[in-house]
Design a protein around this motif. Structure first.
Motif, PDB file in Angstrom:
ATOM      1  N   ILE A  80       0.826  -1.205   0.000  1.00  0.00           N
ATOM      2  CA  ILE A  80       0.000   0.000   0.000  1.00  0.00           C
ATOM      3  C   ILE A  80       0.860   1.254   0.000  1.00  0.00           C
ATOM      4  N   GLU A  81       2.042   1.192   0.611  1.00  0.00           N
ATOM      5  CA  GLU A  81       2.916   2.367   0.583  1.00  0.00           C
ATOM      6  C   GLU A  81       3.506   2.575  -0.813  1.00  0.00           C
ATOM      7  N   MET A  82       3.797   1.483  -1.514  1.00  0.00           N
ATOM      8  CA  MET A  82       4.275   1.604  -2.895  1.00  0.00           C
ATOM      9  C   MET A  82       3.187   2.200  -3.785  1.00  0.00           C
ATOM     10  N   ILE A  83       1.953   1.771  -3.585  1.00  0.00           N
ATOM     11  CA  ILE A  83       0.836   2.301  -4.369  1.00  0.00           C
ATOM     12  C   ILE A  83       0.656   3.790  -4.082  1.00  0.00           C
ATOM     13  N   HIS A  84       0.692   4.150  -2.815  1.00  0.00           N
ATOM     14  CA  HIS A  84       0.562   5.564  -2.437  1.00  0.00           C
ATOM     15  C   HIS A  84       1.669   6.397  -3.074  1.00  0.00           C
ATOM     16  N   THR A  85       2.898   5.882  -3.051  1.00  0.00           N
ATOM     17  CA  THR A  85       4.029   6.621  -3.601  1.00  0.00           C
ATOM     18  C   THR A  85       3.909   6.780  -5.108  1.00  0.00           C
ATOM     19  N   TYR A  86       3.491   5.712  -5.790  1.00  0.00           N
ATOM     20  CA  TYR A  86       3.318   5.837  -7.244  1.00  0.00           C
ATOM     21  C   TYR A  86       2.301   6.932  -7.564  1.00  0.00           C
ATOM     22  N   SER A  87       1.232   7.015  -6.769  1.00  0.00           N
ATOM     23  CA  SER A  87       0.198   8.020  -7.035  1.00  0.00           C
ATOM     24  C   SER A  87       0.750   9.432  -6.857  1.00  0.00           C
ATOM     25  N   LEU A  88       1.667   9.617  -5.918  1.00  0.00           N
ATOM     26  CA  LEU A  88       2.270  10.936  -5.698  1.00  0.00           C
ATOM     27  C   LEU A  88       3.192  11.313  -6.856  1.00  0.00           C
ATOM     28  N   ILE A  89       3.966  10.343  -7.345  1.00  0.00           N
ATOM     29  CA  ILE A  89       4.840  10.605  -8.488  1.00  0.00           C
ATOM     30  C   ILE A  89       4.016  11.088  -9.675  1.00  0.00           C
ATOM     31  N   LYS A 138     -10.142   9.855  -3.851  1.00  0.00           N
ATOM     32  CA  LYS A 138      -8.741  10.183  -4.112  1.00  0.00           C
ATOM     33  C   LYS A 138      -7.861   9.961  -2.888  1.00  0.00           C
ATOM     34  N   THR A 139      -8.293  10.418  -1.741  1.00  0.00           N
ATOM     35  CA  THR A 139      -7.509  10.296  -0.513  1.00  0.00           C
ATOM     36  C   THR A 139      -8.068   9.215   0.413  1.00  0.00           C
ATOM     37  N   GLY A 140      -9.381   9.209   0.578  1.00  0.00           N
ATOM     38  CA  GLY A 140      -9.998   8.327   1.561  1.00  0.00           C
ATOM     39  C   GLY A 140      -9.904   6.852   1.231  1.00  0.00           C
ATOM     40  N   ALA A 141      -9.901   6.504  -0.055  1.00  0.00           N
ATOM     41  CA  ALA A 141      -9.969   5.085  -0.429  1.00  0.00           C
ATOM     42  C   ALA A 141      -8.786   4.283   0.096  1.00  0.00           C
ATOM     43  N   LEU A 142      -7.582   4.827  -0.030  1.00  0.00           N
ATOM     44  CA  LEU A 142      -6.411   4.079   0.434  1.00  0.00           C
ATOM     45  C   LEU A 142      -6.313   4.062   1.958  1.00  0.00           C
ATOM     46  N   LEU A 143      -6.731   5.129   2.611  1.00  0.00           N
ATOM     47  CA  LEU A 143      -6.739   5.119   4.078  1.00  0.00           C
ATOM     48  C   LEU A 143      -7.763   4.119   4.594  1.00  0.00           C
ATOM     49  N   LYS A 144      -8.902   4.056   3.927  1.00  0.00           N
ATOM     50  CA  LYS A 144      -9.920   3.069   4.304  1.00  0.00           C
ATOM     51  C   LYS A 144      -9.405   1.657   4.057  1.00  0.00           C
TER      52      LYS A 144
END
Length: 297
Positions: free
Chosen positions: A74-83, A183-189
């Protein structure tokens, strides 16, 4: 008792170590793409999503080691989205976490590929972690399926699409909630629920975790909206005023500063009320809700 921020820092270091272990191998690819992947992944993130996943699992009586591959994913997914968010075609930002954005260092082509590579490596990492113990396999794959769903068109990508389409448009409340929840809530959920799934969450516990995660997810984005107006670049590690620059509607532009701050307080109380219904020690999750709602960067 340790201050929460001290405990959180220890868990950030633990997560960094786990992520580094994912790269302790030989990749059959030009070195530059691995360098670009690691540049953004180890640029100093808060690691809230993997920590939430592991701590939710632990607080419900599960073994946090069982969810570790999903937490790294999940951290890799989050990071890719930021890039990808930082690219000229998206938000066109030059700074992320106090450092030049990926495309400023490696070029747009490598930044796009680095994001793609992190997303795919996240799935490789998560799939490789499927337990052989049949009593755990179903619960883990349930979490894996939910993570994939939450990061795709029905989750984060849908929210990002709505965010792009909302530029130069005064959107209504319904669209605002959709964008933030996805955009933000889905990954935190997903972080919270995946931890719950691996810990074999009950129906009532899942309901409480859904409420908790939805509220902290929305609060996280509203705080971001506020900090984009009131924060400073040095503290945030990224440019301020990006929303105005990109002509995006936010909670602040829609409701005003005072109402946005009041909404955060309501969400914090709602998240804590949801946790109070769970018959486990949820103190870490409670402190995390307060941290998210009261953070300054």
């Amino acid at each position: 008792m340790k201050p929460f921020k001290e405990t959180l820092l220890e868990k950030v270091k633990e997560t960094d170590h786990e992520l580094l272990a994912c790269f302790d191998r030989k990749f059959d690819t030009p070195d530059i793409i691995v360098s670009a992947m690691k540049y953004s992944l180890f640029a100093g993130g808060k690691r809230l999503r993997p920590i939430l996943m592991k701590e939710t699992c632990r607080c419900l009586g599960g073994d946090s080691a069982d969810v570790k591959p999903l937490a790294c994913a999940i951290e890799m997914i989050h990071t890719y989205s930021l890039i990808h968010d930082d690219l000229p075609a998206m938000d066109n930002d030059d700074l992320r976490r106090g450092k030049p954005t990926n495309h400023k260092v490696y070029g747009e082509n490598m930044a796009i590929l680095a994001g793609d590579a992190l997303l795919n490596y996240a799935m490789e990492t998560a799939i490789a972690g499927i337990p052989v113990d049949p009593s755990k396999t179903f619960h883990y794959t349930r979490a894996l399926s939910y993570l994939a769903h939450s990061s795709g068109v029905n989750g984060m990508i849908g929210g990002q699409t709505g965010d792009i389409l909302s530029e130069n448009e005064a959107i209504n409340e319904e669209k605002m909630y959709y964008i933030h929840a996805h955009k933000t809530g889905a990954l935190l959920k997903a972080a919270v629920l995946c931890g719950g799934f691996v810990a074999k969450v009950t129906g009532e516990e899942r309901d409480a975790l859904e409420t908790y995660s939805e509220k902290i997810g929305l609060a996280f984005q509203i705080v971001d909206d506020i900090l984009d107006v009131t924060g400073d670049e040095k503290t945030l590690g990224k440019p301020v005023g990006s929303d105005e620059k990109n002509h995006k509607s936010t909670f602040v532009s829609l409701y005003g500063m005072a109402s946005s701050q009041e909404k955060i307080r309501e969400l914090e109380n709602g998240a804590l009320d949801a946790l109070a219904t769970i018959d486990h020690d949820t103190s870490f999750l409670e402190d995390m809700a307060k941290y998210i709602c009261q953070r300054e960067n």
